[in-house]
Write an enzyme that holds these catalytic residues in place. Structure first.
Site, short mmCIF file in Angstrom:
data_model
loop_
_atom_site.label_atom_id
_atom_site.label_comp_id
_atom_site.label_asym_id
_atom_site.label_seq_id
_atom_site.Cartn_x
_atom_site.Cartn_y
_atom_site.Cartn_z
N LYS A 189 0.75 -1.29 0.13
CA LYS A 189 0.04 -0.05 -0.10
C LYS A 189 0.70 1.22 0.15
CE LYS A 189 -3.17 -2.62 2.74
NZ LYS A 189 -4.31 -2.54 4.17
N ASP A 224 -6.79 -5.99 9.70
CA ASP A 224 -7.96 -5.42 9.57
C ASP A 224 -9.08 -6.36 9.00
OD1 ASP A 224 -7.00 -5.17 6.85
OD2 ASP A 224 -7.72 -3.60 6.27
#
Length: 420
Positions: A189, A224
């Protein structure tokens, strides 16, 4: 259809409403029906981004095959299929107040969460954007910044005697060795902070909290994706998978431990800390175990793909990324990259004089500079209902004076990329 027909009949019941309807339909057509010229410009791009049933079935079959391979042995698949040490989801009856730290992309959050025990909860949160300097700077600087924001949320914990429990959601590939320990396998990311890969991220956070003088106990580490599954299960215990579609993308799901050969066959002499995977409650033959697929890296083997229908624009995005050749699936569908895919395609149309021909110089910065056309702008353009709304969105990207035809063409391009 009946409801729509009734609305049209009611609108046409007076001359004034008939005039309004004509104006409304005209605006609708202006927004959603490109001119023949823009349609021709998009035809080639639309064909490249089209996904028919045959392609989707090939992708599905290959993903299932990669999942099985990843469950069987390490290093045998583009999907890591990481066991999470989590074997059950919430029932909705849990109670208590907790801290949570959510680090998973360009934004991170610090939260105070109160579980009421009836499937509902209360949340207070602060949200912070990470600069590119922090995402590429030292690991110590990143965790020190996070620790300061935790202290801001719970000032009473600074120098406090009783440690407040905190759950750490860390949304990157981690080899987890305990409920409160895990080593970062690889940054994704857009992160590239040195000194973190291969290290225990909970240990790094604890050190930063100690330097900040914050009395907080990091009680659990979770990706997450399982965190999303837990949040869903707290409301509905039948939830069986967690899906992330944000800055990045990932999926976790509940698997039977007997279908995870690598968990049972792991050599203890190499990684003794994971011996608990092979004894109750982790590996009973019928026991459930939550698996983190890390599917952002799906079909990414040395920069080549077997089934993903990547375009030249996708390849351009990959080359400009901090991790070329990796996470190719994520770069096709996640929020960090969608705007950049549009930018690459738009730059080609601008070079051919088919988009923003009267604004070549002013449009150059937004559409020729990596990151110049972000996903937030793309999303606004796609959802716009008029050329004026598109022009306003482009203004935020530094492009002024786009014609209605330019707006229709750019909106069509955004929708093609988004639909894919």
């Amino acid at each position: 259809r009946i409801r729509i027909s009734l609305v049209i009949v009611l609108l046409c019941s007076s001359a004034a409403n008939a005039g309004f309807l004509q104006s409304f339909i005209g605006s609708f057509q202006e927004c959603f029906h490109p001119t023949p010229e823009s349609h021709a410009s998009l035809a080639k791009i639309r064909k490249e981004f089209n996904l028919d049933t045959v392609k989707l079935r090939r992708i599905t079959d290959h993903m299932l095959s990669e999942m099985d391979a990843g469950l069987s042995a390490e290093g045998s698949s583009s999907l890591l299929m990481i066991p999470t040490h989590l074997t059950a989801v919430p029932t909705g009856r849990e109670t208590g107040s907790y801290l949570a730290l959510d680090l998973g992309g360009t934004n991170f959050r610090v939260l105070k969460v109160t579980l009421r025990g009836d499937g509902t909860h209360e949340v207070q949160q602060s949200k912070h954007r990470l600069s590119e300097a922090l995402m590429a700077g030292s690991g110590a600087a990143l965790f020190d910044y996070i620790a300061e924001k935790v202290a801001d949320m719970v000032p009473e914990a600074r120098g406090g005697a009783a440690a407040t429990p905190l759950g750490f959601t860390f949304s990157f590939p981690v080899q987890q060795t305990a409920i409160d320990a895990g080593r970062l396998i690889k940054w994704t990311k857009g992160f590239s902070c040195p000194g973190v890969e291969g290290e225990d991220v909970v240990g790094l956070l604890r050190d930063a909290l100690a330097r900040a003088g914050v009395s907080v106990k990091v009680a659990a580490l979770v990706n997450d994706t399982p965190g999303t599954l837990f949040a869903g299960a707290y409301k509905d215990p039948a939830a069986a998978a967690g899906l992330i579609l944000g800055t990045g993308t990932n999926l976790c799901y509940i698997e039977k431990a007997r279908r995870i050969p690598k968990m049972v066959n792991r050599p203890f002499h190499r990684l003794p800390s994971v011996a608990t995977w092979c004894i109750p409650p982790y590996a009973r033959p019928q026991a459930d175990h939550i698996v983190n697929t890390e599917w952002g890296n799906f079909d990414s083997c040395g920069g080549a793909s077997k089934v993903l229908p990547r375009t030249a624009y996708d390849e351009g995005v990959d080359k400009l990324s901090v991790n070329p050749g990796s996470h190719l699936y994520e770069k096709m569908i996640s929020g960090m990259y969608l705007g950049e895919v549009v930018r690459q395609a738009a730059a080609e149309l601008i070079a051919r004089g088919e988009l923003l021909p009267a604004l070549k110089s002013s449009a150059a910065h937004a559409f020729s500079t990596p990151g110049g056309f972000g996903t937030e702008v793309m999303s606004t353009v796609e959802a716009s209902k008029s050329a004026a709304e598109v022009q306003a969105a482009l203004g935020k990207a530094g492009v002024a004076g786009a014609s209605a035809a330019d707006c229709r063409l750019l909106q069509g391009l955004c929708r093609i990329v988004s639909t894919r």
